[in-house]
Design a protein around this motif. Sequence first.
Motif, PDB file in Angstrom:
ATOM      1  N   ASN A 106       1.952  -1.059   8.125  1.00  8.40           N
ATOM      2  CA  ASN A 106       0.958  -1.219   9.192  1.00  8.40           C
ATOM      3  C   ASN A 106       0.066  -0.006   9.377  1.00  8.40           C
ATOM      4  OD1 ASN A 106       2.015  -3.780   9.881  1.00  8.40           O
ATOM      5  ND2 ASN A 106       3.626  -2.805  11.120  1.00  8.40           N
ATOM      6  N   ALA A 107       0.403   1.081   8.675  1.00 13.98           N
ATOM      7  CA  ALA A 107      -0.381   2.304   8.845  1.00 13.98           C
ATOM      8  C   ALA A 107      -0.736   2.917   7.506  1.00 13.98           C
ATOM      9  CB  ALA A 107       0.408   3.318   9.690  1.00 13.98           C
ATOM     10  N   GLY A 108      -0.618   2.132   6.445  1.00  9.23           N
ATOM     11  CA  GLY A 108      -0.859   2.681   5.118  1.00  9.23           C
ATOM     12  C   GLY A 108      -2.174   2.257   4.511  1.00  9.23           C
ATOM     13  N   SER A 109      -3.181   1.998   5.345  1.00  9.71           N
ATOM     14  CA  SER A 109      -4.445   1.498   4.817  1.00  9.71           C
ATOM     15  C   SER A 109      -5.098   2.480   3.857  1.00  9.71           C
ATOM     16  CB  SER A 109      -5.400   1.179   5.966  1.00  9.71           C
ATOM     17  OG  SER A 109      -5.627   2.327   6.765  1.00  9.71           O
ATOM     18  N   TYR A 110      -5.004   3.773   4.159  1.00  8.19           N
ATOM     19  CA  TYR A 110      -5.602   4.769   3.271  1.00  8.19           C
ATOM     20  C   TYR A 110      -4.829   4.842   1.962  1.00  8.19           C
ATOM     21  CZ  TYR A 110      -8.530   6.368   7.125  1.00  8.19           C
ATOM     22  OH  TYR A 110      -9.456   6.437   8.139  1.00  8.19           O
ATOM     23  N   TYR A 111      -3.497   4.754   2.046  1.00  6.83           N
ATOM     24  CA  TYR A 111      -2.692   4.730   0.829  1.00  6.83           C
ATOM     25  C   TYR A 111      -3.005   3.481   0.014  1.00  6.83           C
ATOM     26  CZ  TYR A 111       0.455   8.723   1.431  1.00  6.83           C
ATOM     27  OH  TYR A 111       0.980   9.984   1.513  1.00  6.83           O
ATOM     28  N   ASP A 112      -3.165   2.376   0.696  1.00  8.02           N
ATOM     29  CA  ASP A 112      -3.479   1.127   0.020  1.00  8.02           C
ATOM     30  C   ASP A 112      -4.815   1.229  -0.703  1.00  8.02           C
ATOM     31  OD1 ASP A 112      -2.769  -1.680  -0.502  1.00  8.02           O
ATOM     32  OD2 ASP A 112      -4.571  -2.115   0.663  1.00  8.02           O
ATOM     33  N   SER A 113      -5.799   1.836  -0.028  1.00  9.60           N
ATOM     34  CA  SER A 113      -7.107   2.035  -0.632  1.00  9.60           C
ATOM     35  C   SER A 113      -7.017   2.959  -1.843  1.00  9.60           C
ATOM     36  CB  SER A 113      -8.066   2.629   0.409  1.00  9.60           C
ATOM     37  OG  SER A 113      -9.307   2.970  -0.174  1.00  9.60           O
ATOM     38  N   LEU A 114      -6.235   4.021  -1.697  1.00 10.45           N
ATOM     39  CA  LEU A 114      -6.062   4.968  -2.790  1.00 10.45           C
ATOM     40  C   LEU A 114      -5.363   4.311  -3.972  1.00 10.45           C
ATOM     41  CD1 LEU A 114      -6.340   7.881  -3.788  1.00 10.45           C
ATOM     42  CD2 LEU A 114      -4.174   8.409  -2.643  1.00 10.45           C
ATOM     43  N   LEU A 115      -4.350   3.488  -3.689  1.00 11.09           N
ATOM     44  CA  LEU A 115      -3.620   2.796  -4.746  1.00 11.09           C
ATOM     45  C   LEU A 115      -4.555   1.918  -5.569  1.00 11.09           C
ATOM     46  CD1 LEU A 115      -0.971   1.986  -6.119  1.00 11.09           C
ATOM     47  CD2 LEU A 115      -0.689   0.223  -4.348  1.00 11.09           C
ATOM     48  N   LYS A 116      -5.433   1.193  -4.902  1.00 14.93           N
ATOM     49  CA  LYS A 116      -6.363   0.310  -5.609  1.00 14.93           C
ATOM     50  C   LYS A 116      -7.300   1.112  -6.507  1.00 14.93           C
ATOM     51  CE  LYS A 116      -6.273  -3.267  -2.038  1.00 14.93           C
ATOM     52  NZ  LYS A 116      -7.022  -3.934  -0.939  1.00 14.93           N
TER      53      LYS A 116
END
Length: 207
Positions: A106-116
Amino acid sequence: MPAGEVISAKEIMNVKHALLFVMLLSSAAYGKANEIYQEASSEKNETPPNIGCSSQPGANRVIHKILLGRHVDGPFFYHIWSQYVIIISPQILIQHIKSQVEKYPNAGSYYDSLLKKVEADMPIKEDTHIEKYLLQDSNVINEIQDIIFRLLSEGKVEVRILTSASKAPLPFIHVVDNRVGDWIFRSFCTPDGGEFFNHLSGSPTIN
């Protein structure tokens, strides 16, 4: 870099800007640590302890050794700190980012963006400065700093001295933790006491 390939002036400036950004962030962390120590020590009427890679003992200083047994083959991601280079395997990088996305759904949006962004570059064809992702999205600065910190703490990277003739990776590093209240300033140090990365945390523990 493939033979004969020329780096453009724009690419050189982009890397310089990324390095300057990280250097400024590191300088700010070091300055904040000094400020915290000064305030805490003045309240107790004590001389503030040294921070960084000093081996002087202290009640709030913990020093431990981390083995670096991992050799990175092929193209890799890297981070440069002064005369040192921290080398990260693409597989280890992706694995770590995925673990953070799963840990903080729920708080990993930046990590998710970085992963992509990282997965879109796979497989990388040449050694790549990890700060390139800062140029694409400056919001991931904390995530990139945390990635380097976590992988160093787990011994999952290589560390080389750029000015060393052998270019051989360090067999181990020392970690020096200085604590004042809930603040911890962690320095990553070479066997001879050179600092090549640091991290300031307000959490009770940063292990």
